[in-house]
Design a protein around this motif. Structure first.
Motif, short mmCIF file in Angstrom:
data_model
loop_
_atom_site.label_atom_id
_atom_site.label_comp_id
_atom_site.label_asym_id
_atom_site.label_seq_id
_atom_site.Cartn_x
_atom_site.Cartn_y
_atom_site.Cartn_z
N GLY A 178 -8.49 17.48 -13.39
CA GLY A 178 -8.24 16.61 -14.53
C GLY A 178 -7.20 15.54 -14.22
N VAL A 179 -6.12 15.93 -13.57
CA VAL A 179 -5.07 14.99 -13.19
C VAL A 179 -5.61 13.98 -12.19
CG1 VAL A 179 -2.88 14.79 -11.94
CG2 VAL A 179 -3.11 16.44 -13.80
N PHE A 180 -6.39 14.44 -11.22
CA PHE A 180 -6.97 13.54 -10.24
C PHE A 180 -7.81 12.47 -10.93
CE2 PHE A 180 -10.61 12.27 -7.67
CZ PHE A 180 -9.97 11.73 -6.56
N LEU A 181 -8.72 12.91 -11.80
CA LEU A 181 -9.60 11.95 -12.49
C LEU A 181 -8.80 10.99 -13.36
CD1 LEU A 181 -12.52 14.36 -13.47
CD2 LEU A 181 -12.51 12.63 -11.65
N PHE A 182 -7.82 11.50 -14.08
CA PHE A 182 -7.01 10.66 -14.95
C PHE A 182 -6.21 9.63 -14.15
CE2 PHE A 182 -2.86 9.82 -16.92
CZ PHE A 182 -3.29 9.15 -18.06
N CYS A 183 -5.52 10.08 -13.11
CA CYS A 183 -4.67 9.17 -12.33
C CYS A 183 -5.49 8.12 -11.59
CB CYS A 183 -3.81 9.96 -11.34
SG CYS A 183 -2.52 10.96 -12.13
N LYS A 236 0.84 -1.21 0.00
CA LYS A 236 0.00 0.00 0.00
C LYS A 236 0.87 1.25 0.00
CE LYS A 236 -3.40 -2.84 0.30
NZ LYS A 236 -3.00 -3.93 -0.54
N MET A 237 1.98 1.20 0.74
CA MET A 237 2.90 2.34 0.74
C MET A 237 3.51 2.55 -0.64
SD MET A 237 4.87 2.07 4.38
CE MET A 237 4.73 0.34 4.81
N VAL A 238 3.83 1.45 -1.32
CA VAL A 238 4.39 1.55 -2.68
C VAL A 238 3.36 2.16 -3.62
CG1 VAL A 238 5.19 0.19 -4.66
CG2 VAL A 238 6.04 -0.33 -2.36
N HIS A 239 2.11 1.72 -3.54
CA HIS A 239 1.06 2.30 -4.37
C HIS A 239 0.93 3.80 -4.10
CE1 HIS A 239 -1.11 -1.04 -6.41
NE2 HIS A 239 -0.51 -1.76 -5.46
N PHE A 240 0.93 4.18 -2.83
CA PHE A 240 0.82 5.58 -2.44
C PHE A 240 1.94 6.41 -3.07
CE2 PHE A 240 1.86 9.12 0.31
CZ PHE A 240 0.64 9.73 0.51
N VAL A 241 3.17 5.95 -2.96
CA VAL A 241 4.33 6.69 -3.49
C VAL A 241 4.29 6.74 -5.01
CG1 VAL A 241 6.85 6.66 -3.70
CG2 VAL A 241 5.78 6.26 -1.48
N LEU A 242 4.01 5.61 -5.65
CA LEU A 242 3.96 5.59 -7.12
C LEU A 242 2.95 6.60 -7.66
CD1 LEU A 242 4.05 1.74 -7.90
CD2 LEU A 242 5.85 3.41 -8.37
N TYR A 243 1.78 6.66 -7.05
CA TYR A 243 0.74 7.54 -7.56
C TYR A 243 0.92 8.99 -7.11
CZ TYR A 243 -1.59 3.89 -10.05
OH TYR A 243 -1.88 2.91 -10.97
N SER A 244 1.60 9.22 -6.00
CA SER A 244 1.95 10.60 -5.64
C SER A 244 2.88 11.18 -6.70
CB SER A 244 2.66 10.64 -4.28
OG SER A 244 1.80 10.29 -3.25
N ILE A 245 3.89 10.41 -7.04
CA ILE A 245 4.84 10.86 -8.07
C ILE A 245 4.13 11.01 -9.41
CG2 ILE A 245 6.91 10.18 -9.36
CD1 ILE A 245 7.88 8.82 -6.72
N PHE A 246 3.24 10.08 -9.72
CA PHE A 246 2.51 10.14 -10.98
C PHE A 246 1.70 11.44 -11.09
CE2 PHE A 246 -0.91 7.96 -13.77
CZ PHE A 246 -0.24 8.30 -14.94
N ALA A 260 -5.20 3.46 -1.75
CA ALA A 260 -3.82 3.93 -1.60
C ALA A 260 -3.41 4.77 -2.80
CB ALA A 260 -2.87 2.74 -1.43
N ASN A 261 -3.80 4.33 -4.00
CA ASN A 261 -3.52 5.11 -5.21
C ASN A 261 -4.17 6.49 -5.12
OD1 ASN A 261 -2.41 2.71 -6.16
ND2 ASN A 261 -4.07 2.29 -7.58
#
Length: 126
Positions: free
Chosen positions: A70-75, A40-50, A102-103
């Motif tokens: 727009g970025v929120f909806l897309f990600c 879950k931490m990995v998902h959180f970090v990956l999507y924060s950076i994304f 987490a994402n």
């Protein structure tokens, strides 16, 4: 010529896709790591950076809030898509609602960090 910033965001999307669809069961080093909720931490970090990279890559004069929505909806949609792909196209991964959460929290955090940075640095291109 396309903006190189978009290439960075696309690269990160591909990286997330590969990492989230890989079979880590055959990697002994990964199986030795025993940290609760590490995935879950990995998902959180990956999507924060994304989210940060997506906001950074958008060259428009739109208000920050419009870009952020727009970025929120897309990600978030991208994260849901990856979870569905895990469920339907892999045998070692499955879709998890907690991964989507987490994402989503990661995306929100990335947007908030970008907004904070933008407000502290008025010359920011974001």
């Amino acid at each position: 010529m396309p903006d190189k910033k978009i290439g960075v965001a696309v690269f990160w999307a591909v990286f997330i896709s590969v990492v989230c669809l890989m079979n880590f069961n055959e990697v002994p080093q990964v199986n030795k790591i025993n940290i609760p909720h590490l995935d879950k931490m990995v998902h959180f970090v990956l999507y924060s950076i994304f989210a940060i990279l997506c906001l950074w890559s958008i060259n428009s004069n739109q208000q920050f809030l419009k870009k952020a929505v727009g970025v929120f909806l897309f990600c978030v949609a991208f994260g849901i898509l990856i979870e569905c792909l895990q469920d339907y196209f892999t045998t070692t991964r499955s879709a998890e609602l907690l991964d989507v959460l987490a994402n989503t929290f990661g995306v929100v955090c990335g947007i908030l960090l970008t907004a904070l940075f933008k407000n502290k640095n008025k010359t920011s291109p974001l």
